[in-house]
Design a protein around this motif. Structure first.
Motif, PDB file in Angstrom:
ATOM      1  N   THR A  78      12.540 -31.756  68.150  1.00 18.38           N
ATOM      2  CA  THR A  78      13.945 -31.378  68.003  1.00 18.38           C
ATOM      3  C   THR A  78      14.703 -32.389  67.143  1.00 18.38           C
ATOM      4  O   THR A  78      15.578 -32.008  66.355  1.00 18.38           O
ATOM      5  CB  THR A  78      14.614 -31.252  69.381  1.00 18.38           C
TER       6      THR A  78
ATOM      7  N   VAL B  79       9.731 -28.498  59.328  1.00 16.77           N
ATOM      8  CA  VAL B  79      10.444 -27.811  60.404  1.00 16.77           C
ATOM      9  C   VAL B  79       9.725 -26.517  60.780  1.00 16.77           C
ATOM     10  O   VAL B  79       9.539 -26.201  61.965  1.00 16.77           O
ATOM     11  CB  VAL B  79      11.895 -27.503  59.973  1.00 16.77           C
ATOM     12  N   ALA B  80       9.289 -25.755  59.773  1.00 19.49           N
ATOM     13  CA  ALA B  80       8.619 -24.485  60.035  1.00 19.49           C
ATOM     14  C   ALA B  80       7.322 -24.665  60.808  1.00 19.49           C
ATOM     15  O   ALA B  80       6.907 -23.771  61.558  1.00 19.49           O
ATOM     16  CB  ALA B  80       8.352 -23.753  58.713  1.00 19.49           C
TER      17      ALA B  80
ATOM     18  N   ARG C 153       9.863 -19.912  65.436  1.00 16.00           N
ATOM     19  CA  ARG C 153      10.562 -19.055  64.482  1.00 16.00           C
ATOM     20  C   ARG C 153      11.768 -19.803  63.939  1.00 16.00           C
ATOM     21  O   ARG C 153      12.292 -20.707  64.582  1.00 16.00           O
ATOM     22  CB  ARG C 153      11.040 -17.752  65.140  1.00 16.00           C
ATOM     23  N   TRP C 154      12.214 -19.399  62.760  1.00 19.74           N
ATOM     24  CA  TRP C 154      13.455 -19.941  62.222  1.00 19.74           C
ATOM     25  C   TRP C 154      14.048 -18.905  61.265  1.00 19.74           C
ATOM     26  O   TRP C 154      13.359 -18.002  60.793  1.00 19.74           O
ATOM     27  CB  TRP C 154      13.211 -21.276  61.502  1.00 19.74           C
TER      28      TRP C 154
ATOM     29  N   VAL D  22       8.293 -25.309  64.834  1.00 21.47           N
ATOM     30  CA  VAL D  22       8.989 -24.298  65.643  1.00 21.47           C
ATOM     31  C   VAL D  22       8.217 -22.984  65.600  1.00 21.47           C
ATOM     32  O   VAL D  22       7.345 -22.778  64.755  1.00 21.47           O
ATOM     33  CB  VAL D  22      10.433 -24.091  65.149  1.00 21.47           C
TER      34      VAL D  22
ATOM     35  N   TRP E 211      18.944 -21.427  62.220  1.00 22.37           N
ATOM     36  CA  TRP E 211      18.518 -21.547  63.609  1.00 22.37           C
ATOM     37  C   TRP E 211      16.998 -21.699  63.709  1.00 22.37           C
ATOM     38  O   TRP E 211      16.250 -21.262  62.824  1.00 22.37           O
ATOM     39  CB  TRP E 211      18.964 -20.323  64.422  1.00 22.37           C
ATOM     40  N   THR E 212      16.572 -22.350  64.767  1.00 26.69           N
ATOM     41  CA  THR E 212      15.145 -22.481  65.065  1.00 26.69           C
ATOM     42  C   THR E 212      14.922 -22.154  66.530  1.00 26.69           C
ATOM     43  O   THR E 212      15.835 -22.255  67.356  1.00 26.69           O
ATOM     44  CB  THR E 212      14.617 -23.893  64.779  1.00 26.69           C
ATOM     45  N   GLU E 213      13.717 -21.784  66.858  1.00 29.17           N
ATOM     46  CA  GLU E 213      13.357 -21.444  68.233  1.00 29.17           C
ATOM     47  C   GLU E 213      12.063 -22.162  68.607  1.00 29.17           C
ATOM     48  O   GLU E 213      11.068 -22.079  67.879  1.00 29.17           O
ATOM     49  CB  GLU E 213      13.181 -19.929  68.369  1.00 29.17           C
ATOM     50  N   GLN E 214      12.089 -22.854  69.732  1.00 31.79           N
ATOM     51  CA  GLN E 214      10.918 -23.573  70.227  1.00 31.79           C
ATOM     52  C   GLN E 214      10.592 -23.125  71.645  1.00 31.79           C
ATOM     53  O   GLN E 214      11.486 -22.940  72.478  1.00 31.79           O
ATOM     54  CB  GLN E 214      11.173 -25.086  70.260  1.00 31.79           C
TER      55      GLN E 214
ATOM     56  N   VAL F 290      13.924 -31.480  63.604  1.00 25.97           N
ATOM     57  CA  VAL F 290      14.601 -30.239  63.230  1.00 25.97           C
ATOM     58  C   VAL F 290      16.083 -30.490  62.976  1.00 25.97           C
ATOM     59  O   VAL F 290      16.643 -30.098  61.946  1.00 25.97           O
ATOM     60  CB  VAL F 290      14.417 -29.181  64.336  1.00 25.97           C
TER      61      VAL F 290
END
Length: 302
Positions: free
Chosen positions: A213, A272-273, A278-279, A276, A291-294, A216
């Motif tokens: 994080t 970053v990709a 998704r972004w 995570v 936005w990013t999702e972890q 990111v």
């Protein structure tokens, strides 16, 4: 595919309309003449598209010739929002318009096709009234409401038109699940953002996500400082996954690219990709949000 691009409902319908409006030759290109049973079957189809934000409790929706949704409020009041209709897909003409409404927690949202409420022996107004009567039962589960609606409106189980019913009940992410800060577009912002994010993850018991994080947050805030104007907004959302959002007033989105060995930059978003699940980029009237999702650690309490 368009939904995954995080488009606004009216823009999504515009792109879908353009796609459906293409001739069969344009759609198939060099694949040859389609000549099959599904050629042009989507022209004139209707669509209702809605996006609900459980943080703000606001729902944005747009429709292409489709019936508006039914909304049952927590107090039992039934409404059909006056959503601009827009033309069916592929016909062109009027532009699509979005409507934004705030939904109280526990509101019931029903999306359905006209095949459910309209029949040869029943006008659509009567069908809508019957659907509203069924949905008024606040104690029934969504599955029970679906079964009852189909049983009341299609007692013999047959219909001359396609039938679909989707029920959702809104919820809200409380303040304990959302943390947000406003940052100046200054060189010190990335460092401050890392500190804020790390402290919040510690409070949530998600220290295992601190390293990823931090990277990111640092990359997204650095890009915002470098390429956009302030102020910047950093938001962390703890839901089924950990969402990290950085919003700015710019409309230019960074692009993922593979840097050469002698490049001095350009690797940040690629890294970053990899960290995570998704972004993406969400555009608003005032700018954009990256936005990013972890996912939570398997042994964590998330």
């Amino acid at each position: 595919a368009f939904a995954q691009m995080d488009l606004a409902p009216d823009e999504l319908l515009t792109r879908l309309d353009d796609l459906v409006g293409q001739s069969a030759e344009e759609q198939w290109g060099e694949l040859g003449s389609p000549g099959g049973p599904f050629e042009d079957v989507t022209t004139g189809a209707t669509c209702l598209y809605a996006v609900y934000d459980p943080v703000s409790r606001r729902c944005v929706m747009a429709r292409a010739g489709h019936l508006p949704p039914a909304i049952v409020h927590p107090d039992g009041a039934l409404t059909y929002p006056d959503l601009p209709a827009g033309p069916p897909l592929g016909l062109g003409g009027l532009p699509f318009e979005s409507m934004e409404i705030e939904l109280p927690v526990g509101s019931l949202l029903a999306l359905f096709t006209d095949g459910l409420v309209e029949a040869r022996d029943r006008d659509i107004d009567h069908g809508l009234q019957t659907l509203g009567e069924v949905l008024a039962d606040r104690d029934a589960s969504l599955e029970e409401l679906c079964d009852r609606a189909v049983a009341r409106l299609l007692p013999d189980g047959t219909t001359a038109d396609d039938t679909a019913l989707l029920l959702v009940r809104t919820r809200e992410l409380g303040t304990a699940q959302v943390a947000e800060w406003e940052l100046p577009a200054e060189p010190v912002a990335p460092g401050h953002a890392r500190e804020l994010a790390t402290r919040q993850l510690r409070d949530w018991g998600l220290e295992d996500l601190s390293f990823s994080t931090e990277l990111v947050v640092s990359e997204l805030v650095t890009n915002a400082v470098r390429y956009a104007a302030g102020p910047l907004h950093l938001r962390l959302i703890r839901d089924r996954t950990l969402l990290c959002e950085v919003a700015d007033t710019g409309h230019t989105s960074p692009h993922l690219r593979h840097s050469r060995d002698d490049d001095e930059g350009g690797r940040g978003l690629f890294i970053v990709a990899q960290l995570v699940q998704r972004w993406g980029t969400r555009y608003t009237r005032s700018g954009k949000t990256i936005w990013t999702e972890q996912s939570f650690p398997a042994d964590g309490d998330g």
